[in-house]
Write a protein that holds these residues in place. Structure first.
Motif: not given
Ligand code: BES
Ligand code: ZN
Length: 584
Positions: A256-261, A284-286, A288-290, A314-316, A365-367, A543-547
Motif C-alpha cells: 500500500p505504500y511507495g516505501g516503508m522504512e 533516498a526517503h526510506e 533517510a528515515h534511518s 534529508v531525502e532531498n 494517521h499520517g498518511t 495497491g500503493r494508495m498515493k497512486l
Molecule cells: N513511513 C512512510 C509511509 C507511511 C506514512 C505509512 C504514514 C503509514 C503512515 C514512508 O516513509 C513514506 O513516506 N513513503 C512514501 C515515500 C515517498 C514520500 C518517497 C510513499 O509511500 O509514498
C-alpha cells in the motif's frame, strides 16, 4: 489511567516493554499467525498492564519471573473502531515479563495475505506486514505507540520452500523452514515488520542488497544500484548509519505504500522498478528515515512531522548529493505543487498544512503529504537562512543528541533555540518561527522552488493547449518533466487532446507508476474511455494508495464509473474515500 498517546491504550504509570521475544508459525491455509509473544519489562513490576490488540484471539496469558507463574486471568475489552481492543492483564508483583499465546485474524489490518496469482512467480503465496501507524497491534499484542522502544528476537516458521524475512538482523538457523532474527537496537512497535514468500537475495554493495521474488531481484538491484552511495553521502552529512545493513524488500504490487522504512530492511513497491532510476528518491526517503524517525522518533503520532518532515528534507539532500541540484529542485517543485497548489487529496481541507498537533485520530494517521512538505520546507528555509555550514552540523547534532529516543515538537524547538537560534541571533524572527510552527499554511515569505526545466515544460504545455502543437523535445523528457507537464495540466482535457498526446508519447499502459497516476487521473476526470482498460488494470494491480486513490477520486467524480470504483477499491482506499470531508 494515564494515557501516553491518544492512539494507544498504553498507560505510562505501568511497566514498559524493554524487549520482545516472538515465536510464530505462518499458516497460509488459514491466513493466520499462531504465535507467542513474551514481553520483558525494564524493571520487575506488578499490577495492571494494558496492551493494544486488534482482532487477536488470545489463548493464554502467563506471568514471567513472578513467584506464582501460573496462567493469569485477562480481559479482552470490546473493540473500538480505531484503537482496537484493550487487553487488560493483572500482573503478580515481581513479574519480569508476560507471555501471551494468541492467533491473528485473517483480516489483521497489518497483514496482507496474497494468493499465488497475486505474486510475480505465481506459484507460492505471499505474506507481508505494514505496521505504521497503529497496525502492529493486529499481529502482536503490545504497547503500540512510538514512545515505547524495545529490542526483539523472533523465530518464524514457514512452509517448506518459503523464506521469511524481518526488518532485523538474520540469525543462523539449521532447522529447515525456521528463520531467526534479532533486533539489537530498540525500536518503536510501528517498525516491526515481517514478510514471507518465494524470496531470494541479490547484493547491491557491501552493506546493502535486495530481497525479492526471483523474477524481480536482479532488476531491482540494478534500479537501486546507487543505494550504497546514498548511504555514504548521508553518513557524511548527518552522521553514522547505526543499523548495520540496509536492505530493500521489493514486494508484490499490492503493497500500500511507495516505501516503508522498516529498520535494516525497507519495504518497497515494485512500481518504482522501471529501468531508469527516475523514481529512486523513494529509496533516498526510506533510507533517510534511518536518521529521522527510526533513530529520532516522534513521541506521539500527533508530532509525525518530526518524522516525515525531517525525512523529506534529508531525502532531498541525498537526492541532490547523488543526482545533482537540478534533479533535486525538480523533485521539490513537484511536491510543492502537489501539496500547496492542488491540496493533498488524503488531507481534510481544514487540516491542510499544519505542523504539530495534527489531532487527527485515525487508523491511517499520517498518511498525508502536507505535514512532511511543510516540515521539509521549514528545514530548507532554516538551511537557507543559516547556511549549510551552520545548519548541517546543527541537524547532525540533533540526530546525535536524540538518537534512539522519542521526542515531541517542544523538545525540538528547545534544541533549535539552544543550538541554532541563540548562538546565531537575529537570523530569524520569532514571528517567522511562529508562522512555520504554529500557524496553518505555508508562510507567505517562504520561497518556492524554481526549476528552469519546468519553465520550459510549462511553456510547451501552454502552447499545446492553445494551438494543439505537441510539446517539442518531449520524447527526451525525464520522468520529472512529465510529472510537471501532467500536474499543471487542467483536470479535464478534451478527447482530441488526450488522444493526440497518447498517440505521440504512449502514456496509456506506462509502467511508470507516478506518470500512470497523473495520466489516469486526467483520463478518469475526462471520462476518456479509450484508456479505461489499462486504467482498470493499473487500479486493480497496484495497491500503493498515493497512486490509486486520486484516480479513484477522479472516477468517483464522474458518477457513471463510481459503482465500479467502489467495487474494486481496496479496503484502505474505501475507508479514505468514504471518510467525511474528503469527497466534496
Ligand atoms: N513511513 C512512510 C509511509 C507511511 C506514512 C505509512 C504514514 C503509514 C503512515 C514512508 O516513509 C513514506 O513516506 N513513503 C512514501 C515515500 C515517498 C514520500 C518517497 C510513499 O509511500 O509514498
Ligand atoms: Zn516517510
Amino acid at each position: 489511567m494515564a494515557r501516553r498517546d491518544p492512539h494507544s491504550y498504553a498507560d505510562d504509570t505501568q511497566v514498559a516493554t524493554e524487549s520482545l521475544a516472538l515465536v510464530a508459525r505462518v499458516d497460509f491455509t488459514q491466513r493466520v499467525l499462531h504465535a507467542e509473544a513474551t514481553l520483558a519489562f525494564a524493571a520487575p513490576g506488578g499490577g495492571a498492564l494494558d496492551l493494544d490488540t486488534r482482532d487477536l484471539a488470545i489463548d493464554a496469558v502467563e506471568a514471567v519471573g513472578a513467584r506464582e507463574a501460573a496462567a493469569l486471568p485477562f480481559t479482552l475489552h470490546p473493540a473500538e473502531p480505531i484503537l482496537g481492543a484493550r487487553l487488560a492483564i493483572e500482573l503478580p508483583p515481581g513479574s519480569t515479563g508476560v507471555r501471551i499465546r494468541y492467533r491473528t485474524s485473517p483480516d489483521a489490518s497489518a497483514l496482507q495475505w496474497l494468493a499465488p496469482a497475486q505474486t510475480a512467480g505465481g506459484k507460492q503465496p505471499f505474506l507481508f506486514s505494514q505496521a505504521q501507524a497503529i497496525q502492529a497491534r493486529s499481529f502482536v499484542p503490545i504497547q503500540d505507540l512510538p514512545g515505547v522502544r524495545f529490542t526483539y528476537d523472533a523465530t518464524i516458521r514457514v512452509p517448506a520452500g518459503m523464506t521469511a524475512v524481518m526488518a532485523a538482523e538474520r540469525v543462523e538457523s539449521s532447522e529447515p523452514g525456521v528463520f531467526k532474527f534479532r533486533m539489537p537496537q530498540p525500536i518503536p512497535s510501528y517498525l516491526l515488520a515481517i514478510a514471507a514468500g518465494d524470496l531470494v537475495f541479490e547484493p547491491i554493495g557491501e552493506r546493502s542488497g535486495v530481497w525479492a521474488e526471483p523474477e524481480m531481484a536482479r532488476r531491482a538491484a540494478t534500479e537501486f544500484a546507487d543505494t550504497e552511495e546514498m548511504m555514504r553521502v548521508t553518513e557524511e552529512l548527518f552522521g553514522p548509519y547505526r543499523w548495520g545493513r540496509y536492505d530493500l524488500l521489493v514486494l508484490p504490487p499490492s503493497f500500500p505504500y511507495g516505501g516503508m522504512e522498516n529498520p535494516r530492511m525497507t519495504f518497497a513497491t515494485p512500481t518504482v522498478v522501471i529501468g531508469d532510476k527516475s523514481l529512486v528518491s523513494v529509496v533516498a526517503h526510506e533510507l533517510a528515515h534511518s536518521w529521522s524517525g527510526n533513530l529520532v522518533t516522534q513521541d506521539s503520532w500527533d508530532d509525525i512531522w518530526l518524522n516525515e518532515g525531517f525525512t523529506s528534507y534529508v531525502e532531498n539532500r541525498i537526492v541532490e548529493a547523488v543526482y545533482g541540484a537540478e534533479f533535486a529542485v525538480m523533485e521539490t517543485a513537484i511536491k510543492q505543487h502537489a501539496t500547496v497548489v492542488k491540496l493533498d487529496p488524503l488531507t481534510p481541507a481544514e487540516l491542510a498544512v499544519e505542523l504539530p498537533g495534527l489531532h487527527h485520530r485515525s487508523e491511517y494517521h499520517g498518511t498525508t503529504s502536507t505535514g512532511p512538505l511543510k516540515g521539509s520546507w521549514f528545514l530548507s528555509w532554516l538551511e537557507e537562512r543559516f547556511t549549510r555550514e551552520v545548519f548541517d552540523p546543527f541537524l547532525r547534532g540533533y540526530f546525535d543528541r536524540f538518537a534512539f529516543r522519542s521526542i515531541n515538537t517542544d523538545d525540538f524547538v528547545a534544541h533549535l533555540r539552544e543550538h541554532l537560534l541563540e548562538p546565531h541571533p537575529d537570523v530569524v524572527t520569532e514571528d517567522e518561527l511562529a508562522a512555520w510552527l504554529y500557524e496553518p499554511g505555508i508562510p507567505a515569505f517562504a520561497e518556492r522552488a524554481v526549476s528552469a526545466r519546468f519553465q520550459v515544460v510549462d511553456e510547451a504545455r501552454d502552447l499545446w493547449l492553445r494551438t494543439g502543437e505537441l510539446p517539442g523535445g518531449a520524447e527526451k523528457w525525464t520522468t520529472q518533466e512529465w510529472l510537471r507537464f501532467l500536474d499543471a495540466a487542467p483536470d479535464v482535457l478534451s478527447p482530441l487532446l488526450l488522444q493526440q498526446l497518447d498517440r505521440a508519447f504512449g502514456l496509456t499502459g506506462t509502467a511508470n507508476g507516478e506518470i500512470a497516476r497523473r495520466w489516469y487521473q486526467i483520463v478518469a476526470a475526462s471520462s476518456y474511455e479509450a484508456s479505461y482498460a489499462e486504467m482498470a488494470e493499473f487500479l486493480t494491480n497496484v495497491g500503493r494508495m498515493k497512486l490509486i486513490l486520486p484516480v479513484y477520486q477522479a472516477l468517483a467524480g464522474t458518477d457513471r464509473a463510481f459503482a465500479a470504483a467502489d467495487r474494486v477499491a481496496p479496503r484502505q482506499v474505501r475507508s479514505i474515500i468514504s471518510a467525511p470531508g474528503l469527497t466534496e
